[in-house]
Design an enzyme around this catalytic site. Structure first.
Site, PDB file in Angstrom:
ATOM      1  N   VAL A  47       0.836  -1.201   0.000  1.00 30.09           N
ATOM      2  CA  VAL A  47       0.000   0.000   0.000  1.00 30.09           C
ATOM      3  C   VAL A  47       0.873   1.255   0.000  1.00 30.09           C
ATOM      4  O   VAL A  47       0.661   2.182  -0.794  1.00 30.09           O
ATOM      5  CB  VAL A  47      -0.964  -0.015   1.213  1.00 30.09           C
ATOM      6  CG1 VAL A  47      -1.702   1.308   1.339  1.00 30.09           C
ATOM      7  CG2 VAL A  47      -1.952  -1.162   1.081  1.00 30.09           C
TER       8      VAL A  47
ATOM      9  N   ASN B  95     -14.387  -5.367   2.285  1.00 36.01           N
ATOM     10  CA  ASN B  95     -13.658  -6.628   2.107  1.00 36.01           C
ATOM     11  C   ASN B  95     -14.495  -7.815   2.566  1.00 36.01           C
ATOM     12  O   ASN B  95     -14.501  -8.869   1.928  1.00 36.01           O
ATOM     13  CB  ASN B  95     -12.320  -6.586   2.851  1.00 36.01           C
ATOM     14  CG  ASN B  95     -11.237  -5.946   1.998  1.00 36.01           C
ATOM     15  OD1 ASN B  95     -11.477  -5.587   0.848  1.00 36.01           O
ATOM     16  ND2 ASN B  95     -10.054  -5.786   2.551  1.00 36.01           N
TER      17      ASN B  95
ATOM     18  N   CYS C  33      -5.201  -9.810   2.386  1.00 35.43           N
ATOM     19  CA  CYS C  33      -6.279  -8.974   2.924  1.00 35.43           C
ATOM     20  C   CYS C  33      -7.492  -9.743   3.407  1.00 35.43           C
ATOM     21  O   CYS C  33      -7.844  -9.671   4.585  1.00 35.43           O
ATOM     22  CB  CYS C  33      -6.708  -7.959   1.865  1.00 35.43           C
ATOM     23  SG  CYS C  33      -5.482  -6.702   1.618  1.00 35.43           S
TER      24      CYS C  33
ATOM     25  N   LYS D  66      -3.482 -15.374  -6.463  1.00 37.27           N
ATOM     26  CA  LYS D  66      -4.354 -15.077  -7.604  1.00 37.27           C
ATOM     27  C   LYS D  66      -3.440 -14.737  -8.777  1.00 37.27           C
ATOM     28  O   LYS D  66      -2.217 -14.597  -8.594  1.00 37.27           O
ATOM     29  CB  LYS D  66      -5.284 -13.916  -7.282  1.00 37.27           C
ATOM     30  CG  LYS D  66      -4.572 -12.600  -7.075  1.00 37.27           C
ATOM     31  CD  LYS D  66      -5.557 -11.460  -6.979  1.00 37.27           C
ATOM     32  CE  LYS D  66      -4.830 -10.132  -7.013  1.00 37.27           C
ATOM     33  NZ  LYS D  66      -5.717  -8.993  -6.993  1.00 37.27           N
TER      34      LYS D  66
HETATM   35  C1  UDX Z   1      -8.583  -7.453  -2.032  1.00 39.71           C
HETATM   36  C2  UDX Z   1      -9.678  -6.435  -2.384  1.00 39.71           C
HETATM   37  O1  UDX Z   1     -10.225  -6.747  -3.671  1.00 39.71           O
HETATM   38  C3  UDX Z   1      -9.130  -5.021  -2.363  1.00 39.71           C
HETATM   39  O2  UDX Z   1     -10.173  -4.091  -2.608  1.00 39.71           O
HETATM   40  C4  UDX Z   1      -8.516  -4.766  -0.991  1.00 39.71           C
HETATM   41  O3  UDX Z   1      -7.931  -3.481  -0.955  1.00 39.71           O
HETATM   42  C5  UDX Z   1      -7.455  -5.812  -0.676  1.00 39.71           C
HETATM   43  O4  UDX Z   1      -8.030  -7.118  -0.771  1.00 39.71           O
HETATM   44  P1  UDX Z   1      -6.550  -8.606  -3.308  1.00 39.71           P
HETATM   45  O5  UDX Z   1      -6.273  -9.334  -2.033  1.00 39.71           O
HETATM   46  O6  UDX Z   1      -5.408  -8.008  -4.043  1.00 39.71           O
HETATM   47  O7  UDX Z   1      -7.599  -7.409  -3.050  1.00 39.71           O
HETATM   48  O8  UDX Z   1      -7.221  -9.655  -4.297  1.00 39.71           O
HETATM   49  P2  UDX Z   1      -8.627  -9.877  -5.008  1.00 39.71           P
HETATM   50  O9  UDX Z   1      -8.488  -9.610  -6.445  1.00 39.71           O
HETATM   51  O10 UDX Z   1      -9.723  -9.208  -4.309  1.00 39.71           O
HETATM   52  O11 UDX Z   1      -8.768 -11.461  -4.796  1.00 39.71           O
HETATM   53  C6  UDX Z   1      -8.755 -12.032  -3.493  1.00 39.71           C
HETATM   54  C7  UDX Z   1      -8.886 -13.536  -3.554  1.00 39.71           C
HETATM   55  O12 UDX Z   1     -10.203 -13.896  -3.963  1.00 39.71           O
HETATM   56  C8  UDX Z   1      -7.939 -14.221  -4.542  1.00 39.71           C
HETATM   57  O13 UDX Z   1      -7.448 -15.404  -3.950  1.00 39.71           O
HETATM   58  C9  UDX Z   1      -8.829 -14.524  -5.734  1.00 39.71           C
HETATM   59  O14 UDX Z   1      -8.368 -15.628  -6.473  1.00 39.71           O
HETATM   60  C10 UDX Z   1     -10.149 -14.817  -5.051  1.00 39.71           C
HETATM   61  N1  UDX Z   1     -11.334 -14.552  -5.893  1.00 39.71           N
HETATM   62  C11 UDX Z   1     -11.614 -13.297  -6.344  1.00 39.71           C
HETATM   63  C12 UDX Z   1     -12.201 -15.610  -6.184  1.00 39.71           C
HETATM   64  O15 UDX Z   1     -11.979 -16.767  -5.775  1.00 39.71           O
HETATM   65  N2  UDX Z   1     -13.323 -15.347  -6.926  1.00 39.71           N
HETATM   66  C13 UDX Z   1     -13.632 -14.101  -7.382  1.00 39.71           C
HETATM   67  O16 UDX Z   1     -14.672 -13.956  -8.047  1.00 39.71           O
HETATM   68  C14 UDX Z   1     -12.745 -13.042  -7.086  1.00 39.71           C
END
Ligand code: UDX
Length: 472
Positions: free
Chosen positions: A11, A227, A279, A339
């Protein structure tokens, strides 16, 4: 404006680089000397699109790195606190770094400052930061504490920062809100987007973004609630996917049907092996703990976390039902990061699944475009890392897809089939069309969709059906 950003993690570093791109003079403060020297040498510590460009553009000019908090505070009108808030063993956020930075800031205040929480923190943190700064000698009229939560996702952090859905400013005085409005003016008035050197606009960006001013407490809650809601959406669709598997429905069709309701929306409805990352898991636990402390038993969040964990167990059961026994099986794994688009493996479902499969006695060869080094350390070299997806598939009893990297959805299927010992793919991210996989000669299992195979599927695949929808 002169800005200090304390903490050079995801961040802090992204915010610092983006503030510089908005035209501010930024000092990023960290006490990790190794990190500072690397940043000063021009290294980019995280895999983040457009970050190298921004660091190159502003380093040494509008963006400086330092370990001197006091000087940075004296020079700045706003100090963004972006230090870590790791979970304690009870799941609460450990705020000791935030407290120690607040103490440091207090001693250096020499004129009106806005101290901004940028890390994800529980409600009431702004009150505590205020108390700590007062306790350490600063006068009440010399500063305000604001909350300006960050919604950036890893992998798209820079564009998320510069093209946000909204900017949330939690400020309890007009003076404080005015400082934050000024900082974000180039985004909120749209002038940044007219610049020829602006970072390119992503799809779906709404420009200019709305700037929402709330109380500091509301802003703190907005971050945790956002979140938690997103994680709930993922667990919800994973639960629906499980029902689809038992009745032979297709979760993709269900998603299309529910996601087109504008009140629900199609995003964050991809089923898979569960959410991970730095997160969601941490923030859900912290929000659960905050709610408990405030006297509310937020059991919905327990269920969101339970479904997420269960999703990984279901996947292991799926691998077992595809292969019968696991001991001694050779598995190719695509994906180690939590991811696609990042090298971060924190709370990665892929790593957790690999640990379970190793315990079951499997041998694993894995490929990830960015996270191999980090994963190698976390897995104590118990997994063979390969140079590409095809090498991971070589001689394997089955190939598992655990991270939604774009390139994993565009593999040369003939080549893949030639590499595998058996043409079996267990896709935890639904990257392929089951019909196409069956036509290409694969037995293909995914999440919430009928299994597909050139031949009728036999064995213990209780949660799967053949592509024609008949029970195997
Ligand atoms: C997240 C929030 O999206 C963001 O707004 C916050 O500031 C920090 O946390 P991030 O952790 O970078 O961001 O990843 P994100 O893209 O949200 O994905 C989180 C997890 O959920 C990943 O493991 C992803 O694979 C999973 N995911 C996401 C799913 O399994 N299905 C989905 O439809 C979306």
């Amino acid at each position: 404006m002169q800005i200090a950003v304390v903490g050079s993690g995801y961040v802090g570093l992204v915010a610092g680089a983006c503030f510089a791109d908005l035209g501010h003079d930024v000092i990023v403060v960290d006490n990790d000397q190794k990190k500072l020297s690397a940043l000063n040498r021009g290294e980019v510590p995280i895999h983040e699109k457009f970050l190298p460009e921004l660091l190159h553009r502003h380093r040494g000019v509008r963006l400086k790195f330092s370990d001197d908090l006091e000087t940075a505070v004296r020079a700045s009108s706003a100090i963004f606190v972006a230090v870590g808030t790791p979970p304690t063993e009870h799941g609460e956020a450990d705020l000791s770094y935030v407290e120690s930075v607040a103490r440091g800031i207090s001693g250096a205040i020499n004129s009106y400052k806005v101290v901004v929480e940028k890390s994800t923190v529980p409600v009431y943190t702004s009150d505590w930061v205020r108390k700590i700064i007062l306790r350490n000698g600063a006068e009440a009229e010399e500063f305000d504490v604001a909350s300006n939560p960050e919604f950036l996702r890893e992998g798209t952090a820079v564009t998320d920062f510069l093209y946000p859905d909204r900017i949330v400013v939690g400020a309890d005085t007009p003076q404080c809100a005015a400082v934050l409005r000024e900082i974000y003016a180039p985004l909120a008035d749209g002038s940044y987007y007219m610049r020829p050197d602006a970072i390119p606009r992503p799809d779906r960006a709404q420009i200019p973004p709305p700037l929402i001013v709330t109380s500091a407490k509301s802003a703190e809650l907005i971050k945790h609630a956002s979140n938690a809601f997103l994680a709930m959406k993922i667990s919800f669709i994973n639960a629906v996917a499980s029902i689809c598997e038992s009745v032979g429905a297709n979760v993709q069709q269900v998603c299309q049907g529910i996601g087109t309701d504008s009140r629900i929306g199609p995003r964050f409805l991809s089923p898979g092996v569960g959410y991970g990352g730095s997160c969601f898991p941490k923030d859900l636990m912290a929000f659960r703990a905050v709610a408990r402390e405030c006297g509310y038993d937020f059991r919905l969040l327990d269920e969101v976390m339970r479904i997420n964990e269960e999703q990984r167990h279901r996947f292991i059961r799926k691998v077992r039902s595809a292969l019968w026994t696991l001991r001694g099986k050779k598995l190719g794994v695509l994906g180690l990061a939590f991811k696609g688009g990042t090298d971060d493996i924190r709370e990665s479902p892929a790593i957790l699944l690999i640990h379970s499969l190793l315990q079951e006695g499997c041998q694993i060869a894995a490929y990830d475009p960015a996270a191999r080094e980090r994963a190698q350390e976390a897995l104590n070299s118990s997994v063979t890392m390969t140079e590409d997806a095809y090498e991971a598939a070589q001689g394997a009893d089955a190939l598992l897809i655990l991270t939604e990297w774009e390139e994993f959805g565009a593999l040369d299927l003939n080549r893949l089939k030639a590499e595998l010992k058996y043409p079996i793919i267990i896709d935890g991210r639904n990257l392929y069309d089951p019909e196409i996989m069956a036509a290409a000669g694969f037995t293909y299992y995914s999440v919430g969709r009928p299994a597909a195979s050139p031949e009728p599927i036999s064995g213990r695949a209780a949660d799967t059906r053949t592509k024609k929808g008949t029970r195997s």
